[in-house]
Design an enzyme around this catalytic site. Structure first.
Site, PDB file in Angstrom:
ATOM      1  N   LEU A   1       7.022   0.335   2.434  1.00 59.59           N
ATOM      2  CA  LEU A   1       6.897   0.749   3.819  1.00 59.59           C
ATOM      3  C   LEU A   1       5.699   0.349   4.441  1.00 59.59           C
ATOM      4  O   LEU A   1       5.700   0.378   5.807  1.00 59.59           O
ATOM      5  CB  LEU A   1       6.708   2.437   3.730  1.00 59.59           C
ATOM      6  CG  LEU A   1       7.861   3.264   2.948  1.00 59.59           C
ATOM      7  CD1 LEU A   1       7.588   4.659   3.394  1.00 59.59           C
ATOM      8  CD2 LEU A   1       9.034   2.914   3.796  1.00 59.59           C
ATOM      9  N   SER A   2       4.607   0.070   3.775  1.00 53.46           N
ATOM     10  CA  SER A   2       3.317  -0.329   4.681  1.00 53.46           C
ATOM     11  C   SER A   2       2.715  -1.341   3.481  1.00 53.46           C
ATOM     12  O   SER A   2       2.680  -1.234   2.570  1.00 53.46           O
ATOM     13  CB  SER A   2       2.529   0.896   5.033  1.00 53.46           C
ATOM     14  OG  SER A   2       1.277   0.457   5.888  1.00 53.46           O
ATOM     15  N   SER A   3       1.930  -2.239   4.188  1.00 53.58           N
ATOM     16  CA  SER A   3       0.983  -3.247   3.322  1.00 53.58           C
ATOM     17  C   SER A   3      -0.097  -3.664   4.462  1.00 53.58           C
ATOM     18  O   SER A   3      -0.257  -3.369   5.653  1.00 53.58           O
ATOM     19  CB  SER A   3       1.966  -4.444   3.223  1.00 53.58           C
ATOM     20  OG  SER A   3       2.136  -4.934   4.324  1.00 53.58           O
TER      21      SER A   3
ATOM     22  N   THR B   1       0.749  -1.138   0.000  1.00 48.81           N
ATOM     23  CA  THR B   1      -0.204  -0.001   0.021  1.00 48.81           C
ATOM     24  C   THR B   1       0.801   1.183   0.011  1.00 48.81           C
ATOM     25  O   THR B   1       0.291   2.351  -0.410  1.00 48.81           O
ATOM     26  CB  THR B   1      -1.038  -0.045   0.981  1.00 48.81           C
ATOM     27  OG1 THR B   1      -0.165  -0.319   2.322  1.00 48.81           O
ATOM     28  CG2 THR B   1      -1.945  -1.257   1.123  1.00 48.81           C
TER      29      THR B   1
END
Length: 336
Positions: A107-109, A99
């Site tokens: 960095l983010s998921s 994401t």
């Protein structure tokens, strides 16, 4: 990686058709979780949470690998109906969804739903438990916790303001308003302590002691460590102990002040199969810096290829160590 669900023969045209596709996609994920997780039968409160909290609300866009290299962005407002249908059905695939990227770095998921189901089950929440989630991500995990416990009992924290702002918006769309904090999750969130359960959704290589100081006696901390999931029972800030769950777990590394660099396991000329074996790779990660890889392999063979659940972690005062079978037994390794 698990393939995404088959695309509909024709992309939806009306709002009713889009809602029908979302419902069918979510039901397909639930069937898969029920079949493969053996944790989400229809009587489980977590089944009700996964059935009621739509994942696509929390991933308005995400990135997939493009056939020509790099990443392709799929999003829910795409004017191309075929691509929008790919986004919607892909949101309910049992895979992690990237994401947030920065310079090619993830960095983010949104975590793999089956792994989330196992973590939430391992958290063993009870009515009235106060839960801290470290690593807000998209907010979906916090939404599942809110459905189970009520939003007043849920706190989720992330280091990045962009992440927490979007998680807060996603949660509000789903009808939840828990505490969403921006800060170093490795330092916890003292304003809402004490916590009965702590769920860490980023990989760590040590036990964050600041979090233990914010736990109520008897609290349970579930954290990804050494490609496994540690379920740590807390007596007080200086005493905790627990074993690993059976589930392999690979997460984006934690960012924060208490995190120390986590080197890749050194293979030291081991045969190629050793690096590919899940259980042995876990042992390599757990003993990195303490055991030579060949010593680890000899131990693994001698102890009949022990699975993750035979390993555990103990904290006693200034000492923190991992162990095989018995915290006071012959096989123990210091942790950072």
């Amino acid at each position: 990686m698990t393939p995404q669900p088959a695309q509909p023969a024709r992309a939806p045209r009306t709002e009713e058709e889009w809602q029908d596709l979302a419902t069918r996609s979510r039901e397909g994920l639930l069937r898969r979780l029920s079949r493969e997780c053996d944790l989400l039968d229809e009587d489980s409160p977590w089944y009700a949470a996964f059935a009621s909290v739509p994942r696509h609300y929390f991933v308005p866009y995400y990135y997939v690998r493009a056939p020509t290299g790099g990443f392709e962005r799929l999003w829910g407002e795409d004017p191309d109906r075929e691509r929008r249908a790919r986004w919607l059905t892909g949101a309910y695939a049992d895979v992690p969804l990237a994401t947030r990227l920065r310079d090619g770095e993830l960095l983010s998921s949104s975590s793999q739903p089956s792994l989330m189901a196992r973590m939430l089950t391992g958290l063993d929440v009870r009515p009235g438990d106060r839960v801290l989630e470290v690593g807000a991500g998209t907010g979906w995990n916090a939404g599942l916790l809110c459905h189970r416990l009520g939003e007043d009992l849920v706190t989720t924290v992330d280091l990045d303001t962009d992440i927490t702002e979007s998680a807060r918006a996603h949660l509000a769309r789903a009808g939840f308003r828990p505490e969403v904090g921006t800060g170093d999750g490795m330092r916890g969130w003292p304003a809402r302590a004490p916590y009965d359960r702590v769920l860490i959704t980023a990989a760590v290589n040590t036990v964050p002691r600041a979090l233990l100081r914010q736990c109520a006696p008897g609290a349970l901390v579930v954290a990804p460590l050494a490609t496994g999931l540690l379920a740590l029972r807390v007596r007080d800030a200086e005493h905790a102990e627990g074993r690993f769950l059976a589930t392999p777990a690979y997460f984006v590394p934690m960012r924060g002040a208490e995190r120390t660099p986590e080197p890749a396991p050194y293979l030291g000329g081991l045969p190629s199969w050793a690096a590919r074996d899940e259980d042995f790779h876990f042992l390599l990660a757990l003993t990195s810096g303490s055991l030579d890889p060949h010593e680890a392999l000899a131990l693994w063979r001698r102890e009949h290829m022990p699975a993750r659940e035979r390993f555990g972690v103990t904290l006693r005062g200034a000492y923190l160590w991992a162990w095989l079978d018995d915290p006071d037994g012959p096989y123990a390794w210091a942790l950072p």
